[in-house]
Scaffold this motif. Structure first.
Motif, PDB file in Angstrom:
ATOM      1  N   SER A  22       0.636  -1.009  -0.120  1.00 16.64           N
ATOM      2  CA  SER A  22       0.408  -0.367  -0.127  1.00 16.64           C
ATOM      3  C   SER A  22       1.078   1.187   0.038  1.00 16.64           C
ATOM      4  O   SER A  22       0.828   2.385  -0.211  1.00 16.64           O
ATOM      5  CB  SER A  22      -0.664  -0.247   1.108  1.00 16.64           C
ATOM      6  N   GLY A  23       2.166   1.193   0.037  1.00  9.00           N
ATOM      7  CA  GLY A  23       2.741   2.256   0.283  1.00  9.00           C
ATOM      8  C   GLY A  23       2.977   3.034   1.860  1.00  9.00           C
ATOM      9  O   GLY A  23       3.825   4.024   1.777  1.00  9.00           O
ATOM     10  N   VAL A  24       2.175   2.094   2.618  1.00 11.10           N
ATOM     11  CA  VAL A  24       2.525   2.413   3.979  1.00 11.10           C
ATOM     12  C   VAL A  24       3.728   2.264   4.674  1.00 11.10           C
ATOM     13  O   VAL A  24       4.965   1.566   5.108  1.00 11.10           O
ATOM     14  CB  VAL A  24       1.424   2.373   4.666  1.00 11.10           C
ATOM     15  N   ARG A  25       4.459   3.356   5.585  1.00 12.09           N
ATOM     16  CA  ARG A  25       5.752   2.886   5.973  1.00 12.09           C
ATOM     17  C   ARG A  25       5.498   3.231   7.354  1.00 12.09           C
ATOM     18  O   ARG A  25       5.071   3.628   8.010  1.00 12.09           O
ATOM     19  CB  ARG A  25       6.750   5.050   5.956  1.00 12.09           C
ATOM     20  N   LEU A  26       5.725   2.152   8.381  1.00 14.31           N
ATOM     21  CA  LEU A  26       5.614   2.047   9.802  1.00 14.31           C
ATOM     22  C   LEU A  26       6.880   2.180  10.477  1.00 14.31           C
ATOM     23  O   LEU A  26       8.106   1.699   9.949  1.00 14.31           O
ATOM     24  CB  LEU A  26       4.845   0.405   9.705  1.00 14.31           C
ATOM     25  N   ALA A  27       7.054   2.340  11.570  1.00 17.13           N
ATOM     26  CA  ALA A  27       8.322   2.749  12.598  1.00 17.13           C
ATOM     27  C   ALA A  27       7.449   2.476  14.076  1.00 17.13           C
ATOM     28  O   ALA A  27       6.527   2.859  14.445  1.00 17.13           O
ATOM     29  CB  ALA A  27       8.899   3.920  12.390  1.00 17.13           C
ATOM     30  N   ALA A  44       8.835   7.181  30.472  1.00 17.37           N
ATOM     31  CA  ALA A  44       9.268   7.880  29.355  1.00 17.37           C
ATOM     32  C   ALA A  44       9.987   6.773  28.084  1.00 17.37           C
ATOM     33  O   ALA A  44       9.207   6.591  27.141  1.00 17.37           O
ATOM     34  CB  ALA A  44       9.758   9.190  29.150  1.00 17.37           C
ATOM     35  N   ASP A  45      10.813   5.951  28.968  1.00 18.53           N
ATOM     36  CA  ASP A  45      11.433   4.989  27.889  1.00 18.53           C
ATOM     37  C   ASP A  45      10.528   3.678  27.905  1.00 18.53           C
ATOM     38  O   ASP A  45      10.530   3.018  27.332  1.00 18.53           O
ATOM     39  CB  ASP A  45      12.641   4.499  29.164  1.00 18.53           C
ATOM     40  N   SER A  46       9.007   3.797  28.288  1.00 15.68           N
ATOM     41  CA  SER A  46       8.270   2.472  28.519  1.00 15.68           C
ATOM     42  C   SER A  46       7.320   2.823  27.320  1.00 15.68           C
ATOM     43  O   SER A  46       6.520   1.638  27.353  1.00 15.68           O
ATOM     44  CB  SER A  46       7.660   2.151  29.675  1.00 15.68           C
ATOM     45  N   VAL A  47       7.076   4.030  26.552  1.00 15.41           N
ATOM     46  CA  VAL A  47       6.185   4.715  25.659  1.00 15.41           C
ATOM     47  C   VAL A  47       6.775   3.708  24.309  1.00 15.41           C
ATOM     48  O   VAL A  47       7.838   3.953  24.205  1.00 15.41           O
ATOM     49  CB  VAL A  47       6.242   5.739  25.273  1.00 15.41           C
ATOM     50  N   VAL A  48       6.313   2.974  23.725  1.00 16.00           N
ATOM     51  CA  VAL A  48       6.281   2.141  22.158  1.00 16.00           C
ATOM     52  C   VAL A  48       4.910   2.671  21.224  1.00 16.00           C
ATOM     53  O   VAL A  48       3.777   2.214  21.422  1.00 16.00           O
ATOM     54  CB  VAL A  48       6.288   0.371  22.359  1.00 16.00           C
ATOM     55  N   LEU A  49       5.517   3.435  20.734  1.00 18.18           N
ATOM     56  CA  LEU A  49       4.294   3.639  19.389  1.00 18.18           C
ATOM     57  C   LEU A  49       4.551   3.505  18.529  1.00 18.18           C
ATOM     58  O   LEU A  49       5.639   3.590  17.191  1.00 18.18           O
ATOM     59  CB  LEU A  49       4.509   5.219  19.431  1.00 18.18           C
ATOM     60  N   VAL A  50       3.961   2.672  17.641  1.00 18.52           N
ATOM     61  CA  VAL A  50       3.792   1.754  15.987  1.00 18.52           C
ATOM     62  C   VAL A  50       2.708   3.461  15.527  1.00 18.52           C
ATOM     63  O   VAL A  50       2.098   3.562  15.291  1.00 18.52           O
ATOM     64  CB  VAL A  50       2.810   0.576  16.438  1.00 18.52           C
ATOM     65  N   LEU A  77      -0.788   8.160   8.987  1.00 16.53           N
ATOM     66  CA  LEU A  77      -2.137   7.429   9.213  1.00 16.53           C
ATOM     67  C   LEU A  77      -2.596   7.180   9.785  1.00 16.53           C
ATOM     68  O   LEU A  77      -3.686   6.639  10.436  1.00 16.53           O
ATOM     69  CB  LEU A  77      -1.865   6.443   7.567  1.00 16.53           C
ATOM     70  N   GLY A  78      -1.671   7.027  11.062  1.00 11.97           N
ATOM     71  CA  GLY A  78      -2.086   6.226  12.250  1.00 11.97           C
ATOM     72  C   GLY A  78      -1.234   5.548  13.119  1.00 11.97           C
ATOM     73  O   GLY A  78      -0.221   5.420  12.867  1.00 11.97           O
ATOM     74  N   ALA A  79      -1.463   5.050  14.741  1.00 14.27           N
ATOM     75  CA  ALA A  79      -1.144   4.746  15.473  1.00 14.27           C
ATOM     76  C   ALA A  79      -1.321   4.206  16.936  1.00 14.27           C
ATOM     77  O   ALA A  79      -2.540   4.368  16.662  1.00 14.27           O
ATOM     78  CB  ALA A  79       0.208   6.194  16.370  1.00 14.27           C
ATOM     79  N   ALA A  80      -0.422   2.733  16.844  1.00 13.77           N
ATOM     80  CA  ALA A  80      -0.655   2.155  17.906  1.00 13.77           C
ATOM     81  C   ALA A  80       0.019   2.360  19.424  1.00 13.77           C
ATOM     82  O   ALA A  80       1.966   2.103  19.374  1.00 13.77           O
ATOM     83  CB  ALA A  80      -0.578   1.103  18.312  1.00 13.77           C
ATOM     84  N   ALA A 122      -0.769  -2.333  12.397  1.00 11.95           N
ATOM     85  CA  ALA A 122       0.232  -1.374  14.280  1.00 11.95           C
ATOM     86  C   ALA A 122      -0.142  -2.254  14.601  1.00 11.95           C
ATOM     87  O   ALA A 122       0.480  -2.204  16.025  1.00 11.95           O
ATOM     88  CB  ALA A 122      -0.558  -0.512  13.831  1.00 11.95           C
ATOM     89  N   CYS A 123      -0.788  -3.224  14.967  1.00 16.75           N
ATOM     90  CA  CYS A 123      -1.813  -3.142  16.708  1.00 16.75           C
ATOM     91  C   CYS A 123      -1.206  -4.433  17.219  1.00 16.75           C
ATOM     92  O   CYS A 123      -1.247  -4.511  17.810  1.00 16.75           O
ATOM     93  CB  CYS A 123      -3.062  -2.890  16.426  1.00 16.75           C
TER      94      CYS A 123
END
Length: 386
Positions: A212-217, A263-269, A278-281, A308-309
């Motif tokens: 789809s061309g979506v880039r996830l990090a 702060a270091d426990s945060v994980v955001l996809v 487009l979105g984030a988990a 993502a999830c």
């Protein structure tokens, strides 16, 4: 309040900030981020959990004769049943039709967080069974003194659930869907354990997102900036509005969290295409678990939510040798993606016998049904037989 050898004193804190982080965390431990002082403080400082939102802090503290904190419980006086994920609306309606007042009630919980973890917190090396009984009794006493109809302990550990049952609380069984790491070396290794049909479906979904061309990090800790939270919270509110829900958590909460010791426990996809988010988990990292909390999305992309999830969470867990991923409340569709049903618990003390007795009968019936459903879903799960 004596324990046979020394006096114990029970007090109430009107805010988590009235207790030092070191004291609270000496009872909470470090394994589960949601019960830590920093998380609860971010909830309260941001106004997400406050008297204005119907979550008035009434934390129970148990100290010895020297003033040392031995045990604690995160407790809130509530004027509604929103943000709990263990539903008692029908109990409230029945009680009020009979002329009673169900609210206020006391809720021992992490606000807006359906994650199993300690609720009756005891300092290491102390008599846990005794101090849990003290906390259970103190919550009932506070309910009686404050005119609350009931006490509800949601998503406690199994040991706490059993102890609360012995203390006279009604017991309720629920379920969630968790992924367990069976020593997988890669995502393909995990897929190899699934039935052919489930394996093909997951590959189809992941391939569709890739094409789809979506880039996830996957952003961790300091990688998450204020701009990410701005976009994520707007997405979160949009999802809530589409589902006719209620946005429990304020934008300020995420800012407080990023400025805290967690702060270091945060994980955001994070997902974007051509520079457009487009979105984030949003996830939180524990000592051996990745906890999926909230998804926020804008423009629809087929299967992006699953990628993502669920799938990126599995990737992260395998790469970091985590034992499990807990993907939040509800969702039978998670079973076909490797997330199996797992028991969750709650315990309830109800002051009025006229309400307590029918609720007890209902819960006994419900427990049997939930246990049967967990067993059936696990048996019919996505993994290859034999």
């Amino acid at each position: 309040m004596p324990d046979g050898t020394r006096p114990l004193t029970v007090t109430i804190a009107a805010a988590i900030s009235e207790v030092s982080a070191a004291e609270w965390d000496s009872c909470a431990g470090e394994g589960n981020p949601f019960i830590r002082h920093a998380f609860l403080d971010a909830m309260e400082r941001s106004g997400s959990a406050s008297s204005a939102t119907g979550w008035l802090p009434r934390h129970i503290l148990v100290r010895d004769g020297e003033g040392r904190l031995l045990a604690a419980a995160p407790l809130y006086l509530k004027s509604h049943s929103f943000g709990e994920y263990v539903f008692d609306w029908s109990w409230a309606q029945a009680f009020e039709r009979a002329g009673g007042s169900y609210y206020p009630k006391l809720q021992c919980a992490v606000p807006f967080t359906p994650v199993t973890g300690p609720r009756l917190l005891v300092r290491a090396g102390e008599d846990a069974a005794l101090l849990r009984r003290v906390l259970a009794s103190a919550m009932v006493e506070l309910a009686r003194r404050s005119g609350a109809s009931s006490v509800h302990v949601t998503f406690p550990t199994q040991a706490e659930y059993e102890g609360l049952g012995q203390a006279g609380y009604l017991q309720r069984l629920g379920s969630q869907y968790h992924w367990r790491n069976d020593g997988y070396q890669s995502f393909d290794d995990f897929l190899g354990r699934l039935s052919s049909r489930k394996r093909k479906q997951i590959r189809k979904e992941r391939d569709a997102v890739a094409r789809s061309g979506v880039r996830l990090a996957t952003l961790v800790g300091a990688d998450v900036k204020a701009r990410h939270w701005d976009v994520f919270h707007a997405f979160y509110q949009a999802v809530v509005n589409r589902k006719w829900g209620r946005a429990y958590v304020s934008r300020a909460f995420f800012e407080e969290l990023s400025a805290s010791s967690l702060a270091d426990s945060v994980v955001l996809v994070w997902a974007e295409a051509d520079g457009e988010p487009l979105g984030a988990a949003f996830n939180m990292l524990g000592d051996d678990t990745l906890y999926g909390r909230t998804w926020g999305g804008g423009r629809h992309v087929d299967f992006l939510h699953f990628e993502a999830c669920y799938y990126r969470a599995i990737d992260f867990a395998i790469a970091n040798n985590l034992a499990r991923v807990e993907a939040g409340a509800q969702g039978e569709h998670k079973v076909s993606r490797g997330y199996l049903p797992t028991a969750t618990y709650s315990a309830h003390w109800i002051a009025d016998p006229g309400l307590a007795e029918p609720v007890a009968r209902y819960l006994a019936h419900e427990r049997a049904l939930v246990a049967e459903d967990i067993a059936e879903q696990a048996e019919e799960g996505p993994f290859r037989k034999g």
